[in-house]
Design a protein around this motif. Structure first.
Motif, PDB file in Angstrom:
ATOM      1  N   TYR A  51       1.349  10.404   1.829  1.00 51.72           N
ATOM      2  CA  TYR A  51       2.348  10.182   1.183  1.00 51.72           C
ATOM      3  C   TYR A  51       2.887   9.203   2.111  1.00 51.72           C
ATOM      4  O   TYR A  51       3.241   9.928   3.601  1.00 51.72           O
ATOM      5  CB  TYR A  51       3.245  10.500   0.741  1.00 51.72           C
ATOM      6  CG  TYR A  51       3.288  11.409  -0.845  1.00 51.72           C
ATOM      7  CD1 TYR A  51       3.986  11.130  -1.296  1.00 51.72           C
ATOM      8  CD2 TYR A  51       2.019  12.237  -0.625  1.00 51.72           C
ATOM      9  CE1 TYR A  51       4.073  11.679  -2.616  1.00 51.72           C
ATOM     10  CE2 TYR A  51       1.518  12.506  -2.467  1.00 51.72           C
ATOM     11  CZ  TYR A  51       2.966  11.864  -3.338  1.00 51.72           C
ATOM     12  OH  TYR A  51       2.066  12.938  -4.078  1.00 51.72           O
TER      13      TYR A  51
ATOM     14  N   SER B 264       1.158   7.246  -2.455  1.00 50.17           N
ATOM     15  CA  SER B 264       2.358   7.016  -2.735  1.00 50.17           C
ATOM     16  C   SER B 264       3.494   6.192  -1.868  1.00 50.17           C
ATOM     17  O   SER B 264       2.446   6.669  -0.165  1.00 50.17           O
ATOM     18  CB  SER B 264       3.371   8.450  -2.615  1.00 50.17           C
ATOM     19  OG  SER B 264       4.853   7.805  -2.330  1.00 50.17           O
TER      20      SER B 264
ATOM     21  N   GLY C 186       3.076   2.479  -7.078  1.00 53.55           N
ATOM     22  CA  GLY C 186       3.201   4.155  -6.407  1.00 53.55           C
ATOM     23  C   GLY C 186       4.685   3.929  -5.366  1.00 53.55           C
ATOM     24  O   GLY C 186       4.370   4.248  -3.975  1.00 53.55           O
TER      25      GLY C 186
ATOM     26  N   ASP D 227       8.411   2.829  -8.853  1.00 59.71           N
ATOM     27  CA  ASP D 227       8.260   4.116  -9.258  1.00 59.71           C
ATOM     28  C   ASP D 227       8.852   5.576  -9.176  1.00 59.71           C
ATOM     29  O   ASP D 227       7.646   6.341  -9.795  1.00 59.71           O
ATOM     30  CB  ASP D 227       6.428   4.625  -8.388  1.00 59.71           C
ATOM     31  CG  ASP D 227       6.079   3.020  -9.129  1.00 59.71           C
ATOM     32  OD1 ASP D 227       5.987   1.802 -10.158  1.00 59.71           O
ATOM     33  OD2 ASP D 227       5.562   2.235  -7.761  1.00 59.71           O
TER      34      ASP D 227
END
Length: 442
Positions: free
Chosen positions: A117, A161, A216, A287
């Motif tokens: 992430y 992400s 994402g 998102d």
């Protein structure tokens, strides 16, 4: 056992978070300087005149740190990329060593069965851009979009992400109005412009990344319940003003394309001309939204009349090493408020939540039971919000490692893993083992 994973959905993501300047150090790999280097070099800005030149040397020890995450059973690692490491001048030439580092890091996360992430900006503005006005200069927004594309061209095919920026309130208001973070200004015009431009940078980066096929995408905001210090009407007004500045300004901009009137009352005269024309790009679809939460604040009228005319007051509950009141109910309240008022079923992540304690090694161990209780209480608040309908997809503890805690230097320890800043030895704390037992069913 303080915490039980079974309280959460099967696909709920558990992770830990870090930030580049706080752990990597920037003395290696041909990284450029950022405005925190000069802020820290100015007497009185940072405890002990400390800086992030060495930090935890995650640049060298990243594999060991990822091994610790894997052993703990985490599903994901939230980290940031350093703009001056990748683009030392903030524009133009790219430092290949910087991109190579993040390429290796992402592969290392994936090799250990975790999801990467990434956050593209966690406060380390390249110094040459700071010299040109930083976030007060609209040009910085376009440079940021270029940088976002450079990063994602290299690692975007493998990250789960991507957050554009972390905590725009800190980047703008804390740093340009309160003067507590780099660049250390106390100027309302700089504040208004940086509050707008950091959102414009987010929007421009989002547009660029959408055009290049990425998804994402979201951003990470910090929230604190702003509550009246007493039952007076004046304190209620003070709390409403700070709620607009701290909590509503950024979320209303990205979800509704507008700024709250209570904040515009003081800031609108200082915003850039034609700022309204930027709201469409700022408010394009997200998102996800990341939620950083640590404490609440109580407000009452200030003695002086200058806007915003408020001052904060300590609440009665126990405090962390940072002096922040421990208030888990606030996390539940914020998650439910966001769901009801702004995001609906859009995924939410608790992207930061943690506690600083004066941890001490005793016989080679750190018995941080207070941190265990803090984590458990805030996970309970998250579970409560989930049960009441909030679409929460994950929880990331701040932070994996004790680190350079900005203006507080190395004194404040948030980590699940203790770092000896002389030897750089890592020692997992009791809270680390608590989470390990829960996440691995050990």
């Amino acid at each position: 056992m303080f915490f039980d994973r079974s309280r959460f959905p099967d696909k709920f993501t558990f992770g830990a978070a870090t930030a580049a300047y706080q752990i990597e150090g920037n003395a290696k790999g041909n990284a450029g300087q950022n405005h925190w280097d000069t802020f820290a070099a100015t007497p009185g800005n940072v405890v002990g005149a400390q800086n992030g030149a060495r930090a935890c040397d995650h640049y060298t020890f990243w594999q060991q740190d990822l091994d610790l995450m894997q052993a703990a059973g985490f599903d994901a690692y939230r980290f940031s990329t350093s703009w001056p490491r990748v683009q030392p001048d903030g524009r133009g030439a790219v430092n290949p060593e910087g991109l190579d580092f993040y390429d290796r890091l992402v592969d290392g996360v994936l090799d250990r069965g975790m999801d990467p992430y990434v956050t593209l900006y966690h406060w380390d503005l390249p110094l040459p851009l700071a010299d040109k006005g930083g976030w007060c200069n609209r040009d910085t927004c376009a440079h940021f979009a270029d940088y976002a594309e450079i990063i994602m061209d290299r690692i975007g095919d493998r990250v789960a992400s991507t957050a554009t920026v972390n905590e725009p309130w800190c980047i703008s208001y804390l740093s340009h109005f309160l003067g507590q973070h780099a660049p250390g200004l106390r100027d309302i015009r700089a504040t208004a412009r940086s509050m707008h431009h950091i959102l414009l940078a987010h929007g421009m980066a989002m547009s660029r990344l959408r055009q290049t096929g990425h998804d994402g995408l979201g951003l990470v905001l910090n929230f604190e319940p702003a509550q009246p210090a007493d039952e007076s009407e004046a304190s209620a007004r003070a709390a409403a003003t700070q709620h607009a500045i701290y909590n509503r300004w950024f979320i209303e901009a990205v979800t509704r394309g507008k700024y709250p009137e209570e904040a515009l009352l003081g800031l609108e005269p200082h915003l850039p001309q034609h700022w309204q024309d930027d709201m469409e790009i700022i408010s394009q679809p997200l998102d996800f939204v990341g939620v950083n939460y640590y404490t609440r604040s109580l407000y009452e009228p200030a003695a002086e009349p200058a806007w915003p005319g408020t001052r904060s007051k300590q609440g009665p509950l126990k405090k962390t090493q940072m002096g922040w009141e421990v208030y888990p109910q606030g996390l539940e309240d914020i998650l439910l408020w966001l769901s009801a008022e702004y995001v609906g079923d859009l995924p939410l992540y608790v992207t930061e939540n943690g506690i600083a304690l004066a941890d001490r090694l005793e016989d080679g161990k750190i018995h941080d039971t207070e941190r265990c209780a803090y984590i458990t209480e805030h996970l309970q608040a998250t579970a409560n919000a989930l049960s009441l309908g909030a679409n929460i997809k994950g929880f990331f503890y701040w932070s994996l490692l004790d680190n350079f805690e900005w203006a507080h230097g190395y004194d404040k320890r948030f980590g699940l893993v203790h770092v000896d800043f002389k030897t750089l030895r890592r020692v997992p704390k009791f809270s680390y083992y608590m989470l390990q037992k829960a996440l691995t069913n050990g």
